[in-house]
Each structure stands twice: as C-alpha cells, then as structure tokens.
Scaffold this motif. Sequence first.
Motif, PDB file in Angstrom:
ATOM      1  N   GLN A   1       0.840  -1.196   0.000  1.00  0.00           N
ATOM      2  CA  GLN A   1       0.000   0.000   0.000  1.00  0.00           C
ATOM      3  C   GLN A   1       0.881   1.254   0.000  1.00  0.00           C
ATOM      4  OE1 GLN A   1      -2.972  -0.303   3.123  1.00  0.00           O
ATOM      5  NE2 GLN A   1      -3.256  -2.476   2.715  1.00  0.00           N
TER       6      GLN A   1
ATOM      7  N   TYR B   1      -1.915  -3.561   9.015  1.00  0.00           N
ATOM      8  CA  TYR B   1      -1.112  -3.619   7.781  1.00  0.00           C
ATOM      9  C   TYR B   1       0.053  -4.595   7.992  1.00  0.00           C
ATOM     10  CZ  TYR B   1       1.319  -2.079   3.549  1.00  0.00           C
ATOM     11  OH  TYR B   1       1.973  -2.046   2.348  1.00  0.00           O
TER      12      TYR B   1
ATOM     13  N   PHE C   1       3.211  -0.803  13.933  1.00  0.00           N
ATOM     14  CA  PHE C   1       3.099  -0.491  15.360  1.00  0.00           C
ATOM     15  C   PHE C   1       3.457  -1.700  16.230  1.00  0.00           C
ATOM     16  CE2 PHE C   1       0.220   2.874  13.698  1.00  0.00           C
ATOM     17  CZ  PHE C   1       0.882   3.952  14.248  1.00  0.00           C
TER      18      PHE C   1
ATOM     19  N   SER D   1      -6.311  -7.687   5.092  1.00  0.00           N
ATOM     20  CA  SER D   1      -5.563  -8.111   3.909  1.00  0.00           C
ATOM     21  C   SER D   1      -4.601  -9.251   4.255  1.00  0.00           C
ATOM     22  CB  SER D   1      -4.783  -6.922   3.333  1.00  0.00           C
ATOM     23  OG  SER D   1      -3.636  -7.366   2.625  1.00  0.00           O
TER      24      SER D   1
ATOM     25  N   ASP E   1     -12.294  -8.454   9.548  1.00  0.00           N
ATOM     26  CA  ASP E   1     -12.783  -7.080   9.542  1.00  0.00           C
ATOM     27  C   ASP E   1     -12.656  -6.505  10.958  1.00  0.00           C
ATOM     28  OD1 ASP E   1     -14.180  -4.736   8.953  1.00  0.00           O
ATOM     29  OD2 ASP E   1     -16.094  -5.665   9.419  1.00  0.00           O
TER      30      ASP E   1
HETATM   31  N1  SAH Z   1      -1.346   0.823  10.945  1.00  0.00           N
HETATM   32  C1  SAH Z   1      -0.738   0.536   9.671  1.00  0.00           C
HETATM   33  C2  SAH Z   1      -1.410   1.245   8.519  1.00  0.00           C
HETATM   34  C3  SAH Z   1      -2.881   0.996   8.422  1.00  0.00           C
HETATM   35  S1  SAH Z   1      -3.559   1.432   6.892  1.00  0.00           S
HETATM   36  C4  SAH Z   1       0.722   0.894   9.709  1.00  0.00           C
HETATM   37  O1  SAH Z   1       1.106   1.709  10.561  1.00  0.00           O
HETATM   38  O2  SAH Z   1       1.482   0.399   8.888  1.00  0.00           O
HETATM   39  C5  SAH Z   1      -5.111   0.680   7.016  1.00  0.00           C
HETATM   40  C6  SAH Z   1      -5.089  -0.838   6.949  1.00  0.00           C
HETATM   41  O3  SAH Z   1      -6.399  -1.284   7.214  1.00  0.00           O
HETATM   42  C7  SAH Z   1      -4.714  -1.420   5.603  1.00  0.00           C
HETATM   43  O4  SAH Z   1      -3.678  -2.339   5.798  1.00  0.00           O
HETATM   44  C8  SAH Z   1      -5.971  -2.125   5.110  1.00  0.00           C
HETATM   45  O5  SAH Z   1      -5.680  -3.337   4.429  1.00  0.00           O
HETATM   46  C9  SAH Z   1      -6.668  -2.423   6.401  1.00  0.00           C
HETATM   47  N2  SAH Z   1      -8.120  -2.513   6.350  1.00  0.00           N
HETATM   48  C10 SAH Z   1      -8.994  -1.847   5.562  1.00  0.00           C
HETATM   49  N3  SAH Z   1     -10.255  -2.114   5.903  1.00  0.00           N
HETATM   50  C11 SAH Z   1     -10.192  -2.986   6.961  1.00  0.00           C
HETATM   51  C12 SAH Z   1     -11.167  -3.611   7.781  1.00  0.00           C
HETATM   52  N4  SAH Z   1     -12.457  -3.392   7.586  1.00  0.00           N
HETATM   53  N5  SAH Z   1     -10.740  -4.421   8.765  1.00  0.00           N
HETATM   54  C13 SAH Z   1      -9.420  -4.632   8.970  1.00  0.00           C
HETATM   55  N6  SAH Z   1      -8.455  -4.053   8.234  1.00  0.00           N
HETATM   56  C14 SAH Z   1      -8.833  -3.232   7.236  1.00  0.00           C
END
Ligand code: SAH
Length: 397
Positions: free
Chosen positions: A206, A236, A240, A258, A284
């Motif tokens: 991403q 992701y 963290f 994902s 989710d």
């Molecule tokens: N915290 C991460 C970035 C998160 S970006 C970091 O610091 O690297 C948001 C993430 O949420 C993405 O990886 C995406 O795949 C995921 N995502 C999107 N919709 C989601 C959902 N409904 N439930 C769980 N994960 C989801």
Amino acid sequence: MADGRWVIDVVLLPGRDRSARRRHPWVLSGAVARVLGESEGSLGAWARVLSAEGETLGFGHYSPASQIRVRILAFGKDAPDDTLICERIAQAVARRAGDPLVGETDAVRLVNSEADGLPGLVADRYGDVVVLKLGSAGMSARRELLVSALRDATSAPSGFERADAAAARREGVAVREGPVWGPAPEPRVWIRERGRRYAVDLVHGQKTGFYLDQRDSRDLVESLAARRRVLDLFAYTGGFSVAAAHAGAASLTLVESSAEALALARENIAAAPPVPETAFVETDAFRFVRQDAGRYDLIVIDPPPLARRAADAARAARAHKDVLLFALRRAAEGALVLAFSCSHSVDAKLLRQVAFAASLDALRPAQVVRELGAPADHPVSLDHPEGVYLKGLLLRV
Ligand code: SAH
C-alpha cells in the motif's frame, strides 16, 4: 511540450484571483474564465495564470481534464522553466539529509508534493530504492526530467515508479508503473527505522510500500508499550506491533483484513524481539472489536481513509466512533489508545468530537494526552492546508 516556455494563458474570472494572491497553488476549474493558446500538446505544459484584469499572478502546470486546472509552482511575474523543478527536488532531498527531526532511518519521504513546492510529485526512499508517484499531468509530462533529477539528488542505485491510477484518470494521463532506473526492487526490501527493521514490498504494498507517515507514532508506541497487552487494529504489515515488540510488550494482537499485509506482518514480527504471545487475526476490524473479549493496555486504531469526499464526513465519523467505542470497552484501567484518522474530511476537531462521543457511549471517561500527526519528512505548507491528512489522539482511559 513540457519545456520552459509557457504557451497557455489561463485567465481567471473577476474576483477569483484571491486564492492565487494568497499563494494557494491550485487554480480550480470554476475560477477560470478562459484559456488561450490551448493545443494538443497542452497536457501538463507551463501555463501563465492571469487575473481578469490581465495581471500575471504566477506560472504552473496545466491539467485540462482535472478539477485542479493549474498547479502553480511559481508566483509573480517571472516565468520559470523546468530547472526550477530540478532545484526544488535537490532542495527537498537535501533538507531531509541528516534532519534531526527525521532521525535515524533509511526510509524517508523525500518529496511531499505541494509542501515541497512540487505539486503532483511524491518520492520516498527505501534504502537503495527511490519510489516515485506522479499525481498530475504536469509531472507525468516531465517523467524523464524528474527521474534524472531524483537520481542525481539521491545517488540511489535504483528508482521505481508506482502508478496512481485514480490520479491518472482524473488528469487524463496514461497509467505507468515499473523500474525507472537501475534494477527492479527485490520482492522484500528491508528498511531500518531506529532499531526496528521492516520488510517492505515496494511493488505491491500500500502507498509506496510502507506507512512512513506513522514513524513518530511508532516511536511513541515503542516508548509506551513495555509490559502492555497491545491491540493493533488495521495493522497492515505490523508497523506499530514491531515497535511494541521492541518495547517489550506482554502480548500482541494484530487485526487486518488483507492476507498479503498480514503475511508480511508475520515476517516483520519474526524479525523483532520475541513477545510472549502474538495473535494474527485476518478479519474485519469493525466486526472484531464487537466480538472480541480480550483486555488491552495499549490500543492502536489506524483505519484506512473512510471518507473520500466531504459529503461522506458524517458516515466516516460514525465509523470512527463505532470502532473507538468498542475498543474503549476492551481497554483496561489506565490503558492508552492511539486513535487516528487519515480521512481528509475528518479533521482534528471532528476527531476530538468522535472521541468524546465514543467515550461517552462506552461509559469510559478518557483524557487527551497528546495530539498526533505526520512526521517532519511529511511537512505541510501553510499556503496549502489541504496537505494535512493524518490526525491522531493519544488517549488515556
Ligand atoms: N497501521 C498501519 C497502517 C494501516 S492502513 C501501519 O502503521 O502500517 C489501514 C489498513 O487497514 C490497511 O492495511 C488495510 O488493508 C486495512 N483494512 C482496511 N479495511 C479494513 C477492515 N475493515 N478491517 C481490517 N483491516 C482493514
């Protein structure tokens, strides 16, 4: 086509010159009275912006298909040429080099679009690889120039272009992706951030591969997570969670929808200091928080943008509130919660209101301990407040 001489004049409607006089870089289509000198080759060319009275206000890149009709790079009456772009790239790269605000890492945003005077250009460095993303007709028309300027400024062994399909559609340019110099990136590029290490997939990941914009908050988590049970929602690739592992967290629970991201998270956690208990939950996150019965001492909530347009702000705010409300119910006494929004339309004020509403409904009073945001390599120009997107709150329950 994209050389230094301007061929297009964009004349604004009466009274619509205020924004350009305040150095805002965007000329919106609704402010344009007429365009002179337009031709086949105008896509991305230099355009002069004039007030209705004929005064020259500045020069920028022309985007005939876009709502943002011109992105101004130079204000005033002196016509720039493409050397301005090379100078700004060199300057942006030089600013990051050894910047104490960025600190010890080999993964840095080098060019942050409008904030670096280069609207439509993002470039990130991941070790030996520079990843660029072009978001305007003007930058797409100058691909070769940008590539050579970035190569010169960084001396990086390779460069890779990531497509921005949505921007290409808006701007009416072809979608392009692939190596732009040197060898194509390895499927896993390992980056270093303080003592932390992360595997990044620069081709399929991403953004440009990693959330460089959360670096300061990863540092914060590393400073706070010792002996805490950590819940990492929207994890992701575990940015963290790896920071929490370095802190000596008691347990980690990563929730992410994902499968590819979670696979990389497993590799990243495996490379980090061991944590007594780690769970990877592919699901989710909105559903997870409703059903989970765990207790946590540190919770990170970092959802994707939940509103693209201003009209979706109310719906996005409800989604943010929803996940925070259920997360607060899982928070142990004294827990810390990092709640983020990267939706443009959910601004810092709305995020606070969301946090208030969630805390009220969850029957969990909480303090705001700190406001969070993007780090120093993701600056925002005062002239372009739209550049703010990442907001966060550190709450103590
Ligand atoms: N915290 C991460 C970035 C998160 S970006 C970091 O610091 O690297 C948001 C993430 O949420 C993405 O990886 C995406 O795949 C995921 N995502 C999107 N919709 C989601 C959902 N409904 N439930 C769980 N994960 C989801």
